[in-house]
Design a protein around this motif. Structure first.
Motif, PDB file in Angstrom:
ATOM      1  N   CYS A 168      -6.801  -2.413   1.004  1.00  5.75           N
ATOM      2  CA  CYS A 168      -5.575  -2.419   1.797  1.00  5.75           C
ATOM      3  C   CYS A 168      -5.025  -1.003   1.825  1.00  5.75           C
ATOM      4  O   CYS A 168      -4.862  -0.389   0.765  1.00  5.75           O
ATOM      5  CB  CYS A 168      -4.555  -3.376   1.179  1.00  5.75           C
ATOM      6  SG  CYS A 168      -2.947  -3.397   1.987  1.00  5.75           S
ATOM      7  N   GLU A 221       0.861  -1.173   0.000  1.00  5.49           N
ATOM      8  CA  GLU A 221       0.000   0.000   0.000  1.00  5.49           C
ATOM      9  C   GLU A 221       0.902   1.229   0.000  1.00  5.49           C
ATOM     10  O   GLU A 221       1.998   1.213   0.555  1.00  5.49           O
ATOM     11  CB  GLU A 221      -0.964  -0.015   1.187  1.00  5.49           C
ATOM     12  CG  GLU A 221      -0.320  -0.110   2.556  1.00  5.49           C
ATOM     13  CD  GLU A 221      -0.484   1.138   3.378  1.00  5.49           C
ATOM     14  OE1 GLU A 221      -0.833   2.181   2.793  1.00  5.49           O
ATOM     15  OE2 GLU A 221      -0.251   1.084   4.590  1.00  5.49           O
ATOM     16  N   GLY A 248      -2.816  -1.927  -2.877  1.00 10.32           N
ATOM     17  CA  GLY A 248      -4.003  -1.342  -2.280  1.00 10.32           C
ATOM     18  C   GLY A 248      -4.384  -0.032  -2.955  1.00 10.32           C
ATOM     19  O   GLY A 248      -3.595   0.570  -3.689  1.00 10.32           O
ATOM     20  N   GLN A 264     -10.083  -2.088   5.121  1.00  6.31           N
ATOM     21  CA  GLN A 264      -9.030  -2.944   4.617  1.00  6.31           C
ATOM     22  C   GLN A 264      -9.100  -4.337   5.221  1.00  6.31           C
ATOM     23  O   GLN A 264      -9.536  -4.534   6.354  1.00  6.31           O
ATOM     24  CB  GLN A 264      -7.658  -2.321   4.851  1.00  6.31           C
ATOM     25  CG  GLN A 264      -7.312  -1.993   6.270  1.00  6.31           C
ATOM     26  CD  GLN A 264      -5.926  -1.359   6.343  1.00  6.31           C
ATOM     27  OE1 GLN A 264      -4.998  -1.740   5.633  1.00  6.31           O
ATOM     28  NE2 GLN A 264      -5.775  -0.384   7.214  1.00  6.31           N
TER      29      GLN A 264
END
Length: 337
Positions: free
Chosen positions: A306, A241, A272, A312
């Motif tokens: 995420c 991420e 993410g 998430q």
């Protein structure tokens, strides 16, 4: 072999701040979050670092590592849950006593992920990437966030399934929290570079690329040794991420990790959603993903649940995962083997 902690009911939670603590003007958020956890049957032991914040960190690196070590070695404490991330967790990694770590979950994301990934790579103990404590202060949790308990209560040898969210939060509205803290307004769509349905399997490793990239080339970022020692050469399924990197910064970071050997025996990469990823001269995050997929010859899946645009998933470093994406929806099955 991966060691999997087990979250028991009515566990004792240690709250320490390896990165940023909570400044005095926001102490109400921490009290609200710990009170909410206590109302659910947990017992809270809060360290000094959770209540302090100065010069971009909760305390001096030595104090942060000392408090973390104490909580990891304290038999009363079952589970470590930092208040949130921050900027300078990297400073305290050298002070962590990796040889004395006891089997207990550590859950967090953002800057906390540099600590959790380092611990998994160094010791073979699974760690968890997901919600932080402050975001559990609401009256309720959305279905995706709420899965953290189910995931962390999974027994060794067991499987746990998570699905993609219906909607996600585009931006934070800290002054206007909903009953479950987040403002979930935007339709969630998981995407693939191929544009086709994809299924990929491998051992999960990852975190916030802004910080975990700095483990490469250090004794705490020896992915090859981890692979040989703890997962028997199973392929690695990376997840990243991005908190603040532009598209070109992201590209450079991924090239560095490729050159450091992190993507050897890689089965796929998950990215993410990100509030960053800003294009540079027309070069976009999607271009980054396409370049990476072409170079590595593996599926690249992006805009998954995420990171800094919640909700998430709870992703377990070291777990064997099967990720399926079709028609914008995703399923993640993690096996604790």
């Amino acid at each position: 072999m991966i060691t999997y902690p087990m979250l028991k009911s009515n566990a004792v939670i240690g709250v320490t701040a390896p990165s940023s603590g909570v400044p005095q003007e926001l102490h109400g958020l921490l009290k609200q979050a710990t009170g909410k956890m206590e109302s659910r049957g947990y017992t809270i032991i809060t360290g000094e670092t959770a209540w302090t914040q100065e010069k971009a960190k909760s305390a001096h690196a030595a104090k942060r590592s000392e408090e973390f070590n104490q909580m990891m070695q304290d038999d009363r404490i079952d589970f470590i849950l930092p208040p949130w991330g921050g900027e300078l967790a990297m400073e305290m990694l050298e002070g962590v006593d990796y040889d004395a770590i006891k089997e207990k979950w550590i859950l967090g994301y953002s800057d906390v992920s540099v600590l959790t990934l380092a611990i998994t790579l160094k010791t073979g103990m699974a760690t968890a990437h997901g919600t932080n404590l402050i975001d559990l202060r609401g009256e309720s949790s959305d279905p995706i966030t709420a899965m953290w308990e189910t995931v962390l209560k999974t027994e060794r040898g067991g499987k746990v399934t998570q699905t993609s969210s219906q909607k996600y939060q585009k931006e934070w509205q800290h002054e206007n929290p909903t009953p479950h803290v987040y403002h979930l307004t935007e339709p969630t769509v998981w995407k693939t570079v191929s544009g086709q349905a994809e299924q990929v399997k491998g051992r999960l490793l990852g975190g916030c690329i802004d910080v975990i990239k700095h483990l490469a080339g250090t004794p705490l970022g020896d992915v090859k040794a981890f692979s040989q020692t703890h997962i028997g050469g199973d392929p690695i399924l990376w997840y990243f991420e991005n908190c603040a990197l532009t598209a070109t910064d992201l590209r450079i970071s991924l090239v560095q990790l490729k050159m450091a050997g992190w993507f050897e025996n890689c089965s796929g990469i998950l990215f993410g959603r990100s509030p960053a990823n800003h294009p540079v001269e027309g070069y976009t995050a999607e271009d980054v993903y396409e370049d990476l997929a072409s170079e590595l010859g593996v599926p690249v899946i992006y805009d998954i649940d995420c990171g800094h645009q919640p909700p998430q998933l709870t992703l377990i470093n070291g777990a064997f995962a099967e990720v399926t994406v079709e028609n914008g929806k995703g399923i993640v099955v993690q096996e604790f083997r």
